[in-house]
Design a protein around this motif. Sequence first.
Motif, short mmCIF file in Angstrom:
data_model
loop_
_atom_site.label_atom_id
_atom_site.label_comp_id
_atom_site.label_asym_id
_atom_site.label_seq_id
_atom_site.Cartn_x
_atom_site.Cartn_y
_atom_site.Cartn_z
N PRO A 131 -55.74 4.36 1.32
CA PRO A 131 -54.34 4.39 1.76
C PRO A 131 -54.05 5.57 2.67
N GLU A 132 -54.71 6.69 2.44
CA GLU A 132 -54.46 7.85 3.30
C GLU A 132 -54.94 7.61 4.73
N ASP A 133 -55.95 6.77 4.90
CA ASP A 133 -56.40 6.45 6.26
C ASP A 133 -55.33 5.67 7.01
N TYR A 134 -54.73 4.68 6.34
CA TYR A 134 -53.62 3.95 6.94
C TYR A 134 -52.45 4.88 7.23
N ASP A 135 -52.20 5.80 6.30
CA ASP A 135 -51.09 6.74 6.46
C ASP A 135 -51.30 7.61 7.71
N LEU A 136 -52.49 8.12 7.87
CA LEU A 136 -52.79 8.96 9.03
C LEU A 136 -52.69 8.17 10.32
N LYS A 137 -53.14 6.93 10.29
CA LYS A 137 -53.05 6.08 11.48
C LYS A 137 -51.58 5.80 11.81
N GLY A 138 -50.77 5.58 10.77
CA GLY A 138 -49.34 5.39 11.00
C GLY A 138 -48.69 6.62 11.62
N ASP A 139 -49.11 7.80 11.16
CA ASP A 139 -48.58 9.05 11.73
C ASP A 139 -48.88 9.13 13.22
N LEU A 181 -49.13 1.55 1.60
CA LEU A 181 -48.40 1.38 0.34
C LEU A 181 -49.00 0.26 -0.49
N GLU A 182 -49.35 -0.83 0.18
CA GLU A 182 -49.97 -1.96 -0.53
C GLU A 182 -51.31 -1.54 -1.14
N ARG A 183 -52.10 -0.79 -0.35
CA ARG A 183 -53.40 -0.36 -0.86
C ARG A 183 -53.24 0.66 -1.98
N LEU A 184 -52.22 1.52 -1.88
CA LEU A 184 -51.98 2.51 -2.92
C LEU A 184 -51.68 1.84 -4.25
N GLU A 185 -50.91 0.76 -4.23
CA GLU A 185 -50.56 0.06 -5.46
C GLU A 185 -51.80 -0.50 -6.15
N LYS A 186 -52.85 -0.77 -5.36
CA LYS A 186 -54.06 -1.36 -5.94
C LYS A 186 -55.08 -0.30 -6.35
N THR A 187 -55.02 0.87 -5.70
CA THR A 187 -56.07 1.87 -5.93
C THR A 187 -55.59 3.09 -6.69
N PHE A 243 -47.20 10.25 -3.28
CA PHE A 243 -47.67 9.58 -2.07
C PHE A 243 -46.83 8.33 -1.80
N ARG A 244 -46.47 7.59 -2.86
CA ARG A 244 -45.66 6.39 -2.69
C ARG A 244 -44.31 6.73 -2.07
N GLN A 245 -43.70 7.80 -2.55
CA GLN A 245 -42.41 8.20 -2.00
C GLN A 245 -42.54 8.62 -0.54
N SER A 246 -43.61 9.33 -0.22
CA SER A 246 -43.85 9.74 1.16
C SER A 246 -43.96 8.54 2.08
N LEU A 247 -44.69 7.52 1.65
CA LEU A 247 -44.84 6.32 2.48
C LEU A 247 -43.52 5.59 2.64
N ASN A 248 -42.76 5.48 1.56
CA ASN A 248 -41.45 4.82 1.66
C ASN A 248 -40.53 5.57 2.62
N ASP A 249 -40.57 6.90 2.58
CA ASP A 249 -39.75 7.70 3.49
C ASP A 249 -40.17 7.46 4.94
N LYS A 250 -41.48 7.39 5.18
CA LYS A 250 -41.96 7.19 6.55
C LYS A 250 -41.61 5.79 7.05
N ILE A 251 -41.69 4.80 6.17
CA ILE A 251 -41.31 3.44 6.55
C ILE A 251 -39.83 3.41 6.94
N HIS A 252 -39.01 4.07 6.13
CA HIS A 252 -37.57 4.09 6.41
C HIS A 252 -37.28 4.76 7.75
N SER A 253 -37.86 5.94 7.98
CA SER A 253 -37.56 6.67 9.21
C SER A 253 -38.10 5.92 10.43
N SER A 254 -39.26 5.27 10.30
CA SER A 254 -39.82 4.51 11.42
C SER A 254 -38.96 3.29 11.73
N LYS A 255 -38.44 2.64 10.69
CA LYS A 255 -37.56 1.49 10.92
C LYS A 255 -36.28 1.91 11.63
#
Length: 416
Positions: free
Chosen positions: A12-20, A39-45, A52-64
């Motif tokens: 999940p951190e690889d996807y996160d970095l790519k999103g950044d 976020l999807e991968r985090l829920e599985k792993t 980390f989940r909150q960080s991803l949700n915050d980034k999704i919100h700000s990007s939207k």
Amino acid sequence: MGFLNFFSGKNPEDYDLKGDRFAETGAYGKAIVEYERALERLEKTAPWDDGFRQSLNDKIHSSKEALALLHKQSAADMLEAGYHEDAQQYIQLALDLTEDPDLITDLERHKRESEARALEAIQIEESDVEPTEPTELQDDQPPEHEPDDEYFTALIGTLPEEIQDAYLDYGDAFKKGYLALNQGDFKSAAVFLRRALEENPDPQNYIALELATACLNLGEFEEARRLLEEFLQYHPDTLPAYQLLCETFWETRDFDRADSLISALPPELAESVAGFVLHGETLFHAGRYKEAKAFYRECLKNYEWNETIARALAKAHEALNELANARNVYREIMDGCRSCHSRIDPYIKQKYADLSFASGLNTTEVLELYLALVREVPEHKADYYQKISKIYTAQGNKTEARRFELFAEKAKDEIQ
């Protein structure tokens, strides 16, 4: 999300970095896709990783919200140019993304304006008493609005030149599908890409991989599998196709087929870091954490140090609840970054700090990491301040503990 940009490992951190990286360049649609996959991968792993989940949700919100503002500007440009229907589409996209009440009010006002202008244009057209021949064009007639060519060109700009040329020749349906794919609108992407595939029936084209990406995100795993297997008959050296196909097998828990696919990789891919990651991730997704750990350790022993493999090893240790070992691996990653004077990913800093904190290692080093994270990830400063306060308490420094407790309370109030 273009197929040649899809492979990034499955952490999940690889996807996160790519999103950044996408967010930093203004490609917010692609950033949202990467953050959501993280976020999807985090829920599985690592479903226990609330920070980390909150960080991803915050980034999704700000990007939207950022993407909604871009759509608003596009709508204004379309209104100014007289393309009222196109303006309405951009406005609706923005409304679907934003949660900002002021922006929603503004967009709804623009929507009413565009609808009024569109109606006015229809009324003017119907009142025209001098019809023209169907083949004639008026001198002042605006050209039909094309897909967002500039944005499309920017998206494919990182692909090999021959792939860029092919993508530019696939037509408007492909452009629309590719843009929708990069904005996370997978249903629209699939519709347009299927149309593009019909318009470009050459079995050697690359449209199938983009369509497979859309199908994978829609949960249409059987179609994704078929498209990818057919594609690999003509392009057996294309690594992202193997990655996507492995993803379909992981999602359907068909790990035997994933193993067979990886065993059949061309030698140059099988001996690459990407090939190792595919094998290790297959073991991990199958719940064979001990085997994944042993495999990653063997890779690091026999080959030169690689951060992607090290991250995967740390994740395997965490899955086995070997938290001290995981912490040590994250420490090695940080040491490696320091030795070559490269930036340490804040996620790695937080993983090391959190594992240390959870183990009761209330050291000055951990305290300094949290202080650095306050600057680097300010949206989580309340949590960092709280942990800093507890570290000072453990060290017997009540004055600093109280000071950072107040900082934490203030940061929580700001968030609320």
